[in-house]
Design a protein around this motif. Structure first.
Motif, PDB file in Angstrom:
ATOM      1  N   ARG A  90      -6.172 -11.808  55.465  1.00 46.96           N
ATOM      2  CA  ARG A  90      -5.231 -12.781  56.021  1.00 46.96           C
ATOM      3  C   ARG A  90      -5.560 -14.202  55.551  1.00 46.96           C
ATOM      4  NH1 ARG A  90      -4.377 -11.018  61.539  1.00 46.96           N
ATOM      5  NH2 ARG A  90      -2.843  -9.668  60.520  1.00 46.96           N
ATOM      6  N   GLY A  91      -4.501 -14.901  55.130  1.00 49.52           N
ATOM      7  CA  GLY A  91      -4.650 -16.278  54.683  1.00 49.52           C
ATOM      8  C   GLY A  91      -5.183 -16.425  53.282  1.00 49.52           C
ATOM      9  N   GLU A  92      -5.154 -15.342  52.492  1.00 47.53           N
ATOM     10  CA  GLU A  92      -5.732 -15.390  51.145  1.00 47.53           C
ATOM     11  C   GLU A  92      -4.827 -14.669  50.160  1.00 47.53           C
ATOM     12  OE1 GLU A  92      -9.726 -13.694  48.874  1.00 47.53           O
ATOM     13  OE2 GLU A  92      -9.773 -14.079  51.034  1.00 47.53           O
ATOM     14  N   ALA A  93      -4.590 -15.292  49.024  1.00 45.99           N
ATOM     15  CA  ALA A  93      -3.809 -14.654  47.955  1.00 45.99           C
ATOM     16  C   ALA A  93      -4.685 -13.650  47.219  1.00 45.99           C
ATOM     17  CB  ALA A  93      -3.294 -15.712  46.985  1.00 45.99           C
ATOM     18  N   THR A  94      -4.256 -12.395  47.163  1.00 46.73           N
ATOM     19  CA  THR A  94      -5.036 -11.343  46.532  1.00 46.73           C
ATOM     20  C   THR A  94      -4.156 -10.478  45.643  1.00 46.73           C
ATOM     21  OG1 THR A  94      -4.640  -9.733  48.311  1.00 46.73           O
ATOM     22  CG2 THR A  94      -6.537 -11.234  48.559  1.00 46.73           C
ATOM     23  N   PRO A  95      -4.754  -9.767  44.676  1.00 50.53           N
ATOM     24  CA  PRO A  95      -3.964  -8.838  43.866  1.00 50.53           C
ATOM     25  C   PRO A  95      -3.300  -7.762  44.715  1.00 50.53           C
ATOM     26  CG  PRO A  95      -6.092  -9.264  42.837  1.00 50.53           C
ATOM     27  CD  PRO A  95      -6.144  -9.882  44.195  1.00 50.53           C
ATOM     28  N   GLU A  96      -3.972  -7.302  45.758  1.00 47.84           N
ATOM     29  CA  GLU A  96      -3.396  -6.254  46.618  1.00 47.84           C
ATOM     30  C   GLU A  96      -2.129  -6.759  47.317  1.00 47.84           C
ATOM     31  OE1 GLU A  96      -7.622  -5.482  45.870  1.00 47.84           O
ATOM     32  OE2 GLU A  96      -6.559  -7.235  46.668  1.00 47.84           O
ATOM     33  N   GLY A  97      -2.199  -7.992  47.801  1.00 49.45           N
ATOM     34  CA  GLY A  97      -1.024  -8.568  48.437  1.00 49.45           C
ATOM     35  C   GLY A  97       0.103  -8.811  47.454  1.00 49.45           C
ATOM     36  N   GLY A  98      -0.251  -9.260  46.256  1.00 51.04           N
ATOM     37  CA  GLY A  98       0.764  -9.472  45.232  1.00 51.04           C
ATOM     38  C   GLY A  98       1.439  -8.193  44.814  1.00 51.04           C
ATOM     39  N   ALA A  99       0.664  -7.120  44.654  1.00 51.51           N
ATOM     40  CA  ALA A  99       1.240  -5.828  44.270  1.00 51.51           C
ATOM     41  C   ALA A  99       2.177  -5.309  45.352  1.00 51.51           C
ATOM     42  CB  ALA A  99       0.122  -4.821  44.004  1.00 51.51           C
ATOM     43  N   PHE A 100       1.789  -5.495  46.605  1.00 49.59           N
ATOM     44  CA  PHE A 100       2.615  -5.078  47.735  1.00 49.59           C
ATOM     45  C   PHE A 100       3.974  -5.777  47.694  1.00 49.59           C
ATOM     46  CE2 PHE A 100       4.036  -6.072  52.088  1.00 49.59           C
ATOM     47  CZ  PHE A 100       4.099  -4.810  52.664  1.00 49.59           C
ATOM     48  N   ALA A 101       3.971  -7.108  47.593  1.00 55.90           N
ATOM     49  CA  ALA A 101       5.211  -7.868  47.604  1.00 55.90           C
ATOM     50  C   ALA A 101       6.069  -7.586  46.377  1.00 55.90           C
ATOM     51  CB  ALA A 101       4.905  -9.361  47.714  1.00 55.90           C
ATOM     52  N   LEU A 102       5.422  -7.484  45.215  1.00 58.63           N
ATOM     53  CA  LEU A 102       6.165  -7.223  43.984  1.00 58.63           C
ATOM     54  C   LEU A 102       6.906  -5.899  44.036  1.00 58.63           C
ATOM     55  CD1 LEU A 102       4.015  -8.280  40.892  1.00 58.63           C
ATOM     56  CD2 LEU A 102       6.327  -9.022  41.466  1.00 58.63           C
ATOM     57  N   GLU A 103       6.240  -4.860  44.514  1.00 58.53           N
ATOM     58  CA  GLU A 103       6.894  -3.553  44.556  1.00 58.53           C
ATOM     59  C   GLU A 103       8.037  -3.546  45.554  1.00 58.53           C
ATOM     60  OE1 GLU A 103       7.908   0.194  43.389  1.00 58.53           O
ATOM     61  OE2 GLU A 103       6.659  -1.339  42.431  1.00 58.53           O
ATOM     62  N   ASN A 104       7.858  -4.197  46.678  1.00 57.81           N
ATOM     63  CA  ASN A 104       8.947  -4.279  47.648  1.00 57.81           C
ATOM     64  C   ASN A 104      10.161  -4.988  47.055  1.00 57.81           C
ATOM     65  OD1 ASN A 104       7.150  -3.134  49.463  1.00 57.81           O
ATOM     66  ND2 ASN A 104       6.596  -5.078  50.417  1.00 57.81           N
ATOM     67  N   PHE A 105       9.903  -6.101  46.377  1.00 62.18           N
ATOM     68  CA  PHE A 105      10.988  -6.871  45.763  1.00 62.18           C
ATOM     69  C   PHE A 105      11.665  -6.059  44.665  1.00 62.18           C
ATOM     70  CE2 PHE A 105      12.082 -11.111  43.468  1.00 62.18           C
ATOM     71  CZ  PHE A 105      13.319 -11.154  44.077  1.00 62.18           C
ATOM     72  N   ARG A 106      10.863  -5.376  43.857  1.00 55.24           N
ATOM     73  CA  ARG A 106      11.415  -4.561  42.777  1.00 55.24           C
ATOM     74  C   ARG A 106      12.368  -3.489  43.329  1.00 55.24           C
ATOM     75  NH1 ARG A 106       8.926  -3.713  38.001  1.00 55.24           N
ATOM     76  NH2 ARG A 106       6.891  -4.219  38.935  1.00 55.24           N
ATOM     77  N   GLN A 107      11.940  -2.809  44.365  1.00 58.42           N
ATOM     78  CA  GLN A 107      12.764  -1.749  44.933  1.00 58.42           C
ATOM     79  C   GLN A 107      14.057  -2.303  45.540  1.00 58.42           C
ATOM     80  OE1 GLN A 107      12.320   1.466  44.563  1.00 58.42           O
ATOM     81  NE2 GLN A 107      10.398   1.148  43.453  1.00 58.42           N
ATOM     82  N   ALA A 108      13.963  -3.453  46.190  1.00 60.92           N
ATOM     83  CA  ALA A 108      15.163  -4.071  46.768  1.00 60.92           C
ATOM     84  C   ALA A 108      16.142  -4.481  45.675  1.00 60.92           C
ATOM     85  CB  ALA A 108      14.767  -5.272  47.617  1.00 60.92           C
ATOM     86  N   LEU A 109      15.623  -5.063  44.596  1.00 61.18           N
ATOM     87  CA  LEU A 109      16.481  -5.474  43.484  1.00 61.18           C
ATOM     88  C   LEU A 109      17.159  -4.282  42.825  1.00 61.18           C
ATOM     89  CD1 LEU A 109      14.130  -8.133  41.868  1.00 61.18           C
ATOM     90  CD2 LEU A 109      16.355  -8.611  42.909  1.00 61.18           C
ATOM     91  N   LEU A 110      16.396  -3.219  42.616  1.00 61.33           N
ATOM     92  CA  LEU A 110      16.972  -2.024  41.996  1.00 61.33           C
ATOM     93  C   LEU A 110      18.069  -1.422  42.871  1.00 61.33           C
ATOM     94  CD1 LEU A 110      13.742  -0.333  40.574  1.00 61.33           C
ATOM     95  CD2 LEU A 110      15.577  -1.441  39.273  1.00 61.33           C
ATOM     96  N   VAL A 133      -0.909  -9.592  39.387  1.00 63.60           N
ATOM     97  CA  VAL A 133      -0.483  -8.263  38.915  1.00 63.60           C
ATOM     98  C   VAL A 133       0.703  -8.324  37.970  1.00 63.60           C
ATOM     99  CG1 VAL A 133      -1.429  -6.995  40.863  1.00 63.60           C
ATOM    100  CG2 VAL A 133       0.846  -7.992  41.059  1.00 63.60           C
ATOM    101  N   TYR A 134       1.334  -9.501  37.848  1.00 68.99           N
ATOM    102  CA  TYR A 134       2.471  -9.682  36.942  1.00 68.99           C
ATOM    103  C   TYR A 134       2.307 -11.046  36.295  1.00 68.99           C
ATOM    104  CZ  TYR A 134       7.285  -9.022  35.280  1.00 68.99           C
ATOM    105  OH  TYR A 134       8.417  -8.826  34.501  1.00 68.99           O
ATOM    106  N   PRO A 135       1.476 -11.140  35.245  1.00 72.77           N
ATOM    107  CA  PRO A 135       1.127 -12.446  34.667  1.00 72.77           C
ATOM    108  C   PRO A 135       2.334 -13.269  34.237  1.00 72.77           C
ATOM    109  CG  PRO A 135      -0.335 -10.739  33.830  1.00 72.77           C
ATOM    110  CD  PRO A 135       0.746 -10.026  34.605  1.00 72.77           C
TER     111      PRO A 135
END
Length: 338
Positions: A90-110, A133-135
């Motif tokens: 909590r309160g920290e930017a991490t690769p795990e958090g980025g991967a979580f958000a990216l996949e959710n956004f990807r699925q919504a867009l698709l 996770v997405y440079p």
């Protein structure tokens, strides 16, 4: 005849910030649920944790990816099961958090790109986490275009109540703004702004165009861009039938807009309008990505790491984002069904 409710694909945002609790609050809000049908992408455990923090109990259906569902009765969560709460810092930017958000956004867009949703919304992302996770992650518009294959023009708009903020340039250095301005570019942004504003329900948008320089150039004393580029673009827009005017000094145009003289302001660069809009209503502002075949909306504020987990996140901007997306999607549906 009963109006058809639009379907919104809602992506859970960064799990380390206020996104989980905001998502839970949205799904428990009666006004939000009455405006659209919702299909949410995320992890049930993260949403449950957000609901606990927010003190709400949203009535939703939970299904696995690929399972059949009916979103007409209640919101549906597609449980991607891709992040355990104990892995959230909590309160920290991490690769795990980025991967979580990216996949959710990807699925919504698709989902929207395939015509199974009429709009996309998301609770706040953290760009640093997503770049882990997405440079190539520049911003949400770039990512949405990458995922959907969209090749057209798209732009971020900031919306506060019924006031729109539009811009000609966005995420570029300030030193490059003047060289990036052109008559054609300003006219194109005016056209896109008017189209999006009409989709939101403003029938004949009154758009004020801001100058680039102090006092809108002061007749050429502080720069020539207003004379050589901005004013000719406004004149062309008027000839095309747009209700546009300007250029106006940027330090006073938002006072006039706030007082109801204009429906929107077209600025020349990112912070020129962002500062004014966030000062007027940080807790209510919406970022809308226009130009795509479907509206994409999110609250204008960020992940608020400093208050994450305290249950005090303000729902105002997230609610406004969802209601704007629902309104635009409903109008688009009505137009298609005529």
């Amino acid at each position: 005849m009963q109006t058809q409710l639009p379907t919104i694909a809602l992506a859970m945002g960064d799990p380390a910030g206020v996104s989980p609790e905001l998502t839970a609050k949205l799904l428990a809000n009666d006004e939000v649920r009455a405006a659209a049908r919702f299909v949410v992408f995320g992890d049930r455990r993260i949403l449950d944790d957000g609901a606990r923090i927010a003190g709400v109990t949203p009535d939703i259906a939970v299904v696995a990816p690929g399972a059949s569902y009916d979103a007409t009765a209640k919101p549906v969560l597609i449980d991607l099961a891709h992040l355990a709460p104990q892995d959230v810092k909590r309160g920290e930017a991490t690769p795990e958090g980025g991967a979580f958000a990216l996949e959710n956004f990807r699925q919504a867009l698709l989902m929207a790109n395939e015509g199974r949703a009429d709009a996309v919304c998301f609770t706040p992302f953290n760009k640093k986490a997503m770049r882990y996770v997405y440079p190539g992650y520049d911003d949400e518009i770039r990512f949405a275009a990458d995922v959907t294959g969209f090749k057209g023009a798209a732009r971020e708009f900031n919306v506060l109540d019924n006031l729109w903020n539009c811009r000609v340039t966005s995420h570029i250095p300030l030193s490059e703004v003047a060289a990036a301005l052109s008559v054609e570019g300003i006219l194109a942004e005016l056209e896109l702004a008017e189209r999006c504003m009409r989709e939101s329900g403003i029938e004949k948008p009154r758009i004020a165009v801001a100058g680039l320089n102090p006092h809108a150039g002061d007749g050429g004393n502080f720069g020539q861009e207003e004379i050589d580029i901005i004013e000719p673009a406004v004149k062309l827009a008027i000839l095309k039938g747009f209700n546009a005017s300007g250029p106006y000094p940027a330090d006073t145009v938002y006072v006039r807009a706030r007082n109801g003289e204009f429906d929107g302001v077209l600025t020349m660069y990112h912070d020129q309008g962002q500062i004014a809009m966030k000062l007027m209503g940080f807790d209510r502002g919406v970022t809308m990505m226009g130009g795509f075949p479907f509206p994409i909306c999110t609250p204008a504020h960020g992940t608020a790491y400093d208050i994450a987990g305290r249950g005090i996140a303000n729902l105002g901007a997230s609610k406004a984002a969802v209601l704007l997306a629902a309104r635009m999607a409903a109008r688009n549906l009505a137009a298609k069904n005529k």
